[in-house]
Design an enzyme around this catalytic site. Structure first.
Site, short mmCIF file in Angstrom:
data_model
loop_
_atom_site.label_atom_id
_atom_site.label_comp_id
_atom_site.label_asym_id
_atom_site.label_seq_id
_atom_site.Cartn_x
_atom_site.Cartn_y
_atom_site.Cartn_z
N GLU A 120 0.80 -1.22 0.00
CA GLU A 120 0.00 0.00 0.00
C GLU A 120 0.84 1.28 0.00
O GLU A 120 0.61 2.20 -0.79
CB GLU A 120 -0.82 -0.11 1.29
N ASP A 179 0.04 -9.67 3.91
CA ASP A 179 -1.28 -9.45 4.51
C ASP A 179 -2.42 -9.64 3.51
O ASP A 179 -3.58 -9.75 3.91
CB ASP A 179 -1.36 -8.03 5.08
N GLU A 206 -2.77 -9.63 14.61
CA GLU A 206 -2.16 -8.59 15.45
C GLU A 206 -3.01 -7.31 15.54
O GLU A 206 -2.93 -6.57 16.51
CB GLU A 206 -0.76 -8.23 14.92
N THR A 230 2.40 -8.11 -0.48
CA THR A 230 2.23 -8.02 0.96
C THR A 230 1.77 -9.38 1.45
O THR A 230 0.90 -10.00 0.83
CB THR A 230 1.21 -6.96 1.42
O1 F6P Z 1 2.68 -4.81 6.25
C1 F6P Z 1 2.86 -6.14 6.43
C2 F6P Z 1 3.19 -6.49 7.83
O2 F6P Z 1 3.49 -7.81 7.72
C3 F6P Z 1 2.13 -6.21 8.90
O3 F6P Z 1 1.21 -7.23 9.10
C4 F6P Z 1 2.96 -5.98 10.13
O4 F6P Z 1 2.28 -5.20 11.09
C5 F6P Z 1 4.13 -5.29 9.60
O5 F6P Z 1 4.34 -5.81 8.30
C6 F6P Z 1 5.35 -5.40 10.47
O6 F6P Z 1 6.46 -4.98 9.76
P1 F6P Z 1 7.80 -4.41 10.37
O7 F6P Z 1 8.13 -5.19 11.59
O8 F6P Z 1 8.80 -4.60 9.28
O9 F6P Z 1 7.55 -2.98 10.68
#
Ligand code: F6P
Length: 342
Positions: free
Chosen positions: A103, A128, A222, A126
């Site tokens: 995004e 996600d 999360e 992603t």
């Molecule tokens: O954006 C994808 C993702 O996997 C989210 O689910 C998660 O909150 C985030 O990345 C965590 O990423 P980082 O630890 O690299 O900030």
């Protein structure tokens, strides 16, 4: 024609497969040259490049991570960001950019293309799976596989000790990983960001699972939130796109379940294991096809577009369409899983 390639945002299994496909097809069929920009938008912003040619992409198809590095740098938050990018592209004689990201990275590509005339093609990634306009993003299938294997393993240890095991998976705004891995792994409770949960209901499901002499597995994304309270966070630090670092709801749930039911509960936070390591066959296939179609979009001069999966076809859509709205779990889809709760 010289094409710049960058990977931005959280890394994701399959990024290297995209880079390889872009470089292989671009070099072999269109005789393009390539340059890699390091660490997402930081590369073009600071002029940090890495050579990118066929020898550089040999052997990377099954490798997790990204040979280009990644970051969450937002050029629109940097002084003179757009001017600096423009200058560094000119200095490196780059005619077009392939931006592989989620995004945020694609949001920047959309603005650079649409508002500043910098030719960009986007590739969605992603774990996600929350980008609109594409049926799936690569990385998601691998993450679901990792989470499902963890759930399978947690079932046996939960049953040996007759305790609750809470599994916290990634999913900031969307519960795709939780829903798919929870269904595949036979979870007894699945909690997603799209639907606030009632802790009393969760405890009822936990108790009813113990009644049939099985130990409950609770899968929580999360970003899931309790009905009557704020999001549970470990800390409130943010990245340059303003996102807070998530994680904490799993620990909170285990404590609440123990307090309310008197049953022992433990938490496993899968965290970055879901993002690391070798991509699944599906993700390699999807990432490779995205790469092949992205370089075709460059050849056609079809900028401001992103490649997307529709059924089994790869199509092109405006990047802005993909970043305008997140793809979240439909309540009807979530309610299908309800038959297995408790
Ligand atoms: O954006 C994808 C993702 O996997 C989210 O689910 C998660 O909150 C985030 O990345 C965590 O990423 P980082 O630890 O690299 O900030």
């Amino acid at each position: 024609m010289r094409v710049g390639v960058l990977t931005g945002g959280g890394d994701c299994p399959g990024l290297n497969a995209v880079i390889r496909a872009v470089v292989r097809k671009g070099t072999q069929e269109y005789e393009y040259d390539f340059v890699g920009f390091r660490d997402g938008w930081r590369g073009p912003l600071e002029g940090d490049t890495v050579p990118l040619d066929i020898p550089a992409v040999r052997g990377i198809l099954p490798r997790g991570g990204t040979i280009l590095g990644s970051s969450r740098t937002n050029p629109f938050k940097q002084e003179d960001g757009v001017r600096r990018i423009r200058e560094n592209l000119a200095k490196n004689e780059v005619d077009a950019l392939v931006a592989i990201g989620g995004e945020d990275t694609l949001g920047v590509a959309a603005r650079l293309s649409g508002e500043h005339g910098i030719p960009c093609v986007g590739v969605p990634k992603t774990i996600d799976n929350d980008l609109s306009a594409t049926d799936y993003t690569f990385g998601f299938d691998t993450a679901v596989g990792v989470a499902t294997e963890a759930i399978d393993r947690l079932h046996t240890t939960a049953e040996s000790h007759m305790r609750v095991l809470v599994v916290e998976v990634m999913g900031r705004h969307a519960g795709w990983i939780a829903l798919h891995s929870g269904l595949a792994g036979g979870a007894n409770v699945i909690l997603i960001p799209e639907q606030r949960f009632d802790i009393e209901q969760v405890c009822d499901w936990v108790e009813s699972r113990f009644k049939v002499r099985y130990a409950p597995i609770v899968v929580v994304a999360e970003g899931a939130m309790p009905k009557d309270g704020p999001m549970v966070l470990k800390d409130d630090t943010t990245d340059s796109f303003g996102h807070v670092r998530l994680s904490g709801v799993g620990e909170w749930l285990a404590k609440e379940i123990e307090r309310r039911t008197g049953k022992e509960a433990r938490t496993t936070v899968l965290g970055h294991t879901q993002r690391g390591g070798t991509p699944s066959a599906f993700d390699r296939w999807l990432a490779t096809r995205f790469g092949l179609h992205a370089i075709d979009a460059v050849r056609d001069g079809d900028f401001g577009k992103m490649v997307a999966l529709r059924g089994t076809d790869i199509v092109r859509v405006p990047i802005a369409e993909a970043t305008a709205k997140l793809k979240t779990v439909d309540p009807k889809l979530y309610s299908e899983a309800g038959v297995f709760f408790g």
